[in-house]
Design a protein around this motif. Sequence first.
Motif, short mmCIF file in Angstrom:
data_model
loop_
_atom_site.label_atom_id
_atom_site.label_comp_id
_atom_site.label_asym_id
_atom_site.label_seq_id
_atom_site.Cartn_x
_atom_site.Cartn_y
_atom_site.Cartn_z
N ILE A 92 54.94 -61.09 12.87
CA ILE A 92 54.47 -60.78 12.21
C ILE A 92 53.88 -62.11 11.80
O ILE A 92 54.37 -62.59 10.92
N LYS A 93 52.46 -62.03 11.31
CA LYS A 93 52.15 -63.51 10.12
C LYS A 93 51.46 -62.37 9.33
O LYS A 93 51.57 -61.95 9.12
N LYS A 94 51.57 -63.42 8.10
CA LYS A 94 51.20 -63.17 6.23
C LYS A 94 49.85 -64.13 6.76
O LYS A 94 49.73 -65.36 6.90
N GLU A 95 48.94 -63.54 6.28
CA GLU A 95 47.46 -64.12 5.60
C GLU A 95 47.42 -64.80 4.63
O GLU A 95 48.72 -64.23 3.95
N ASP A 97 45.76 -64.14 2.03
CA ASP A 97 46.05 -62.94 0.82
C ASP A 97 46.80 -62.17 0.72
O ASP A 97 47.34 -61.39 -0.30
N GLY A 98 48.44 -62.80 0.80
CA GLY A 98 49.60 -62.35 1.30
C GLY A 98 49.67 -61.34 2.27
O GLY A 98 50.79 -60.20 2.93
N LEU A 99 48.29 -60.13 2.96
CA LEU A 99 47.96 -59.39 3.98
C LEU A 99 48.93 -59.70 5.05
O LEU A 99 49.45 -60.58 5.65
N LEU A 100 49.93 -58.37 5.68
CA LEU A 100 50.81 -59.06 6.80
C LEU A 100 50.32 -58.16 8.47
O LEU A 100 49.46 -56.79 7.76
N LEU A 101 50.47 -59.43 9.34
CA LEU A 101 49.84 -58.62 10.16
C LEU A 101 50.76 -58.19 11.59
O LEU A 101 52.05 -59.82 11.39
N GLY A 102 51.50 -57.71 12.53
CA GLY A 102 52.37 -57.32 13.26
C GLY A 102 51.84 -57.71 14.57
O GLY A 102 50.41 -56.53 14.56
#
Length: 188
Positions: A92-95, A97-102
């Motif tokens: 999981i990575k947090k961008e 702006d706070g959007l999480l990508l997984g």
Amino acid sequence: MKTLPLFPLPVVLFPGTLLPLQIFELRYRRMVKECLARQEPLVILQARHPSTPDIDFYTTGTTGSILDWQPLPNQMIGIELQGEQRVRVAAIKKESDGLLLGEVEYLCSADPVDLAPQSIRLSEIIAHLAEHPLLSFSPARVSAETADAFSYQLAAMLPFSGADKQRLLELDDPVARLESIYTLLKEY
């Protein structure tokens, strides 16, 4: 593995079911716009606690494709998601702006199960639902094409706790899922 945006919410999305949402946070409005532009799904993960959805959520969820969207007042976006496939989230990575990508791994369900051998048990479940005093259930609301589809539709419409719904989502075997639903119904 594929990288998809993650949307932790205090809800479980099951494959084959619909989920209407109102999107208001900037990061999630961006997510919706990007999913629409790329024609890619997002992942709904159940938050364990509504007060901390971004840091405490289950890692098994469901991809959802945006079927419809409309602008709403105050720069919100109304969307309707179609649950597609169960996934497990790894990295999981947090961008910014706070959007999480997984990184997601697609989970295969068991082979389709013919409902004919289970028809007596399913008839009992349907009868229990139709007669349950706390539910307004119509057997016509459920499609019994496969045990998977049937069990997901039941799990989505019944008033089980979030933890119970998550356990049902995580079961690979649709017959085991139906048995769990039947057991939970006896408690109501």
